[in-house]
Scaffold this motif. Structure first.
Motif, short mmCIF file in Angstrom:
data_model
loop_
_atom_site.label_atom_id
_atom_site.label_comp_id
_atom_site.label_asym_id
_atom_site.label_seq_id
_atom_site.Cartn_x
_atom_site.Cartn_y
_atom_site.Cartn_z
N SER A 56 0.83 -1.22 0.04
CA SER A 56 -0.12 -0.08 -0.19
C SER A 56 0.94 1.12 -0.01
O SER A 56 2.02 1.14 0.44
CB SER A 56 -1.10 -0.14 1.21
OG SER A 56 -0.21 0.34 2.20
N ALA A 57 0.28 2.32 -0.36
CA ALA A 57 1.09 3.73 -0.25
C ALA A 57 1.24 4.10 1.34
O ALA A 57 2.39 4.58 1.57
CB ALA A 57 0.12 4.86 -0.76
N THR A 58 0.51 3.70 2.12
CA THR A 58 0.71 3.81 3.64
C THR A 58 1.97 3.10 3.84
O THR A 58 2.77 3.58 4.45
CB THR A 58 -0.46 3.19 4.35
OG1 THR A 58 -1.76 3.90 3.79
CG2 THR A 58 -0.45 3.37 5.69
N LEU A 61 4.95 5.04 2.71
CA LEU A 61 5.13 6.09 3.68
C LEU A 61 5.97 5.86 4.56
O LEU A 61 7.07 6.40 5.02
CB LEU A 61 4.01 6.93 3.89
CG LEU A 61 3.37 7.73 2.46
CD1 LEU A 61 1.80 8.13 2.82
CD2 LEU A 61 4.21 9.10 2.18
N SER A 82 -5.30 16.37 3.22
CA SER A 82 -4.52 14.86 2.71
C SER A 82 -5.29 13.86 3.56
O SER A 82 -5.91 14.11 4.49
CB SER A 82 -3.10 14.69 2.91
OG SER A 82 -2.70 13.58 1.98
N ALA A 85 -3.08 9.04 6.32
CA ALA A 85 -1.71 7.97 5.75
C ALA A 85 -0.45 9.11 5.85
O ALA A 85 0.59 8.72 6.08
CB ALA A 85 -2.02 7.30 4.69
N SER A 86 -0.74 10.52 5.14
CA SER A 86 0.43 11.12 4.84
C SER A 86 1.24 11.68 6.09
O SER A 86 2.33 12.05 6.18
CB SER A 86 0.01 12.64 4.02
OG SER A 86 -0.73 12.20 3.00
N VAL A 134 2.13 16.81 -0.67
CA VAL A 134 1.12 15.93 -1.16
C VAL A 134 0.64 16.44 -2.72
O VAL A 134 0.17 17.73 -2.70
CB VAL A 134 -0.09 15.77 -0.13
CG1 VAL A 134 -1.05 14.90 -1.03
CG2 VAL A 134 0.49 15.32 1.16
N ASP A 160 4.12 12.76 -1.63
CA ASP A 160 3.07 11.80 -1.57
C ASP A 160 2.23 12.08 -2.92
O ASP A 160 1.63 12.75 -2.94
CB ASP A 160 2.25 12.12 -0.26
CG ASP A 160 1.15 10.98 -0.34
OD1 ASP A 160 0.91 10.15 -1.20
OD2 ASP A 160 0.52 10.94 0.88
N SER A 186 0.39 5.38 -4.87
CA SER A 186 -0.79 4.46 -4.47
C SER A 186 -1.66 3.54 -5.75
O SER A 186 -1.90 4.44 -6.57
CB SER A 186 -2.00 5.24 -3.56
OG SER A 186 -2.98 4.28 -3.24
N HIS A 188 -4.39 1.79 -4.84
CA HIS A 188 -5.88 1.46 -4.46
C HIS A 188 -6.74 1.66 -5.52
O HIS A 188 -6.60 2.75 -6.42
CB HIS A 188 -6.05 2.43 -3.43
CG HIS A 188 -7.16 2.28 -2.76
ND1 HIS A 188 -8.50 2.78 -3.17
CD2 HIS A 188 -7.74 1.56 -1.66
CE1 HIS A 188 -9.74 2.52 -2.60
NE2 HIS A 188 -9.22 1.57 -1.46
N LYS A 191 -7.78 5.22 -6.98
CA LYS A 191 -6.72 5.98 -7.85
C LYS A 191 -6.58 5.71 -9.30
O LYS A 191 -7.33 5.11 -9.89
CB LYS A 191 -5.28 5.51 -6.84
CG LYS A 191 -5.45 5.70 -5.53
CD LYS A 191 -5.56 7.17 -5.00
CE LYS A 191 -5.85 7.20 -3.44
NZ LYS A 191 -4.96 6.94 -2.54
N GLU A 197 -4.94 -3.66 -3.64
CA GLU A 197 -4.18 -2.70 -2.81
C GLU A 197 -2.83 -2.72 -3.22
O GLU A 197 -2.39 -3.60 -4.31
CB GLU A 197 -4.18 -3.32 -1.26
CG GLU A 197 -5.28 -3.49 -0.52
CD GLU A 197 -5.81 -2.14 0.09
OE1 GLU A 197 -5.14 -1.03 0.16
OE2 GLU A 197 -6.83 -2.25 0.83
N GLY A 198 -1.95 -1.53 -3.10
CA GLY A 198 -0.75 -1.67 -3.53
C GLY A 198 -0.06 -0.34 -3.48
O GLY A 198 -0.91 0.75 -3.47
N TYR A 331 -10.36 16.83 1.65
CA TYR A 331 -10.33 16.02 2.76
C TYR A 331 -11.00 16.75 3.94
O TYR A 331 -10.65 18.01 3.97
CB TYR A 331 -9.03 15.44 3.01
CG TYR A 331 -8.56 14.62 2.02
CD1 TYR A 331 -8.79 13.24 2.29
CD2 TYR A 331 -7.55 15.02 1.02
CE1 TYR A 331 -8.40 12.33 1.20
CE2 TYR A 331 -7.16 14.08 0.14
CZ TYR A 331 -7.56 12.60 -0.15
OH TYR A 331 -7.01 12.03 -0.63
C1 LIG Z 1 -4.79 7.01 -0.99
C2 LIG Z 1 -3.96 7.68 -0.29
C3 LIG Z 1 -3.05 7.25 0.62
C4 LIG Z 1 -2.93 5.82 1.13
O1 LIG Z 1 -2.93 5.16 0.11
P1 LIG Z 1 -3.16 3.41 0.36
O2 LIG Z 1 -2.58 2.64 -0.95
O3 LIG Z 1 -4.67 3.19 0.38
O4 LIG Z 1 -2.45 3.17 1.68
C5 LIG Z 1 -1.93 8.22 1.02
N1 LIG Z 1 -1.95 9.25 0.76
C6 LIG Z 1 -2.80 10.05 -0.09
C7 LIG Z 1 -2.76 11.28 -0.15
C8 LIG Z 1 -3.74 8.94 -0.55
O5 LIG Z 1 -4.77 9.61 -1.23
#
Ligand SMILES: *Cc1c(COP(=O)(O)O)cnc(C)c1O
Length: 386
Positions: A56-58, A61, A82, A85-86, A134, A160, A186, A188, A191, A197-198, A331
């Motif tokens: 995941s992007a999480t 990060l 954002s 997760a950022s 971001v 990000d 990301s 997801h 996206k 996921e990824g 957000y």
């Molecule tokens: C979706 C998103 C993430 C997290 O992405 P995942 O792949 O769901 O963990 C982090 N930062 C931003 C800005 C996002 O939109």
């Protein structure tokens, strides 16, 4: 039109499905050749030296922060506008988190606010170790300025770019890491391209890449050049860091690599949709200003109600939902979340992000949105404004 139109959705072809099925029938469904293929395709596309895909992007990060050695006593700065997760990645590492307000036109990190905050932080000996710009909605931040400030004040930059794969800035793809230490994507399904996921971490640094690879997989390595004792037999491995299991599977990588082949087509379609919104939406609505030096990947298309309609945002949200249009809000400012208020943040701390939040709506934006569907969306929004 009775079908629900979401604000974003994946676009999966038969070719994507075949790519996944082929891997499911193969010998390796987790750590096979597709992981490396996907990484190579991404780094070639972005012209970055290295790429590590993660689940995941999480996760991306998190290991990016770990690779930079972020820890207790350090500060990480990002924007309030954002996904959580950022900033959570800083907290995972035991660091303190703070925010920089956004620019009212681009909805991205405001570099004037950043510079001002850096000057103040320098006086108080509280300079950040890491700043995470971001690329909101797919539009790159002003990386040139952020990069200049990073040299002056000595912080590292993690982009990000969860929204921005396929976007461009000053003639380079987002992800080239020309102005940063690392870039995160990301994959997801909401996206731009998906692997279920990824995510991915790109970098031009050999040293950071080595650390990312370790943190992604338990801190364990078999690489002879990294082992403390390299005189051992072939089965030998060593744990060198406290890593995690953030690996992406082979069948997910196959999906990601297959999707990547259509990335430019997706970005083209998203930009055509954006153009029609710009031409046909009520002139009183404000949209994200995209400078001539950028190609937005348009993960999101956000509209900002005029100030005098601030009170009507929730009503318009409900009006659109009742008409099967899946508007959303990106957000709620991170610092206003109950979890972050525990650290002392409060409403009023970042007024531009807060004012933006109160007036914003994300409207449908995805590559398979039909012309007819989009016209329906435009008609309903313009109608809702009255
Ligand atoms: C979706 C998103 C993430 C997290 O992405 P995942 O792949 O769901 O963990 C982090 N930062 C931003 C800005 C996002 O939109």
């Amino acid at each position: 039109m009775s079908k629900f139109i979401p604000y974003g959705r994946q676009d999966i072809s038969d070719e994507d499905i075949d790519a996944v099925v082929r891997i499911l029938k193969s010998d390796f469904i987790t750590q096979g050749p597709e992981v490396g293929n996907f990484e190579e395709s991404l780094s070639r596309y972005c012209e970055a030296r290295h790429c590590s895909v993660v689940n995941s992007a999480t996760s991306g990060l998190h290991i990016a922060c770990l690779a930079l050695g972020l820890g207790e006593g350090d500060y990480l700065w990002t924007v309030p506008n954002s996904f959580v997760a950022s900033s959570n990645c800083g907290l995972y590492c035991g660091a303190k988190v703070d925010f920089v307000d956004i620019d009212p036109k681009t909805f991205n990190l405001c570099t004037d606010s950043l510079e001002e905050k850096l000057k103040e932080a320098k006086k108080n000996n509280k300079l950040p170790k890491v700043v995470i710009p971001v690329h909101f909605g797919g539009l790159s931040c002003d990386m040139d300025t952020i990069s200049r400030l990073s040299k002056e004040y000595g912080f590292s930059i993690i982009e990000d770019a969860s929204h921005a794969v396929g976007g461009e800035y000053k003639g380079k793809k987002v992800g080239s890491c020309q102005y940063s230490d690392m870039t995160i994507f990301s994959f997801h399904p909401v996206k731009i391209v998906t692997s279920g996921e990824g995510g991915a971490v790109l970098t031009n640094s050999d040293e950071l890449h080595k650390r990312l690879e370790l943190f992604r997989s338990h801190g364990v390595t078999r690489r002879k050049d990294l082992l403390k004792d390299n005189q051992q037999a072939n089965f030998y491995y060593e744990q060198l860091e406290l890593g995690l299991n953030y690996r992406l599977t082979d069948f997910q990588s196959a999906l990601g690599a297959s999707q990547l082949k259509r990335l430019d087509e997706f970005i083209g379609k998203r930009n055509v949709i954006a153009k029609k919104y710009h031409e046909r939406l009520d002139r009183r609505l404000q949209t994200q200003t995209v400078g001539g030096d950028s190609l937005s990947a348009y993960h999101l298309f956000v509209i900002l109600l005029p100030k005098e309609m601030t009170d009507r945002r929730d009503e318009i949200f409900t009006y659109m939902r009742e008409r099967q249009i899946g508007v959303n809000v990106h957000y709620i400012p991170i610092h206003t979340q109950p979890y972050y208020q525990e650290f002392g943040f409060k409403w009023g701390d970042f007024p531009i992000a807060e004012d933006y939040y109160k007036r914003t709506l994300s409207i449908p934006m995805f590559s398979s949105l039909s012309d007819e569907e989009q016209s329906f969306v435009i008609e309903k929004i313009n109608g809702a404004l009255g």
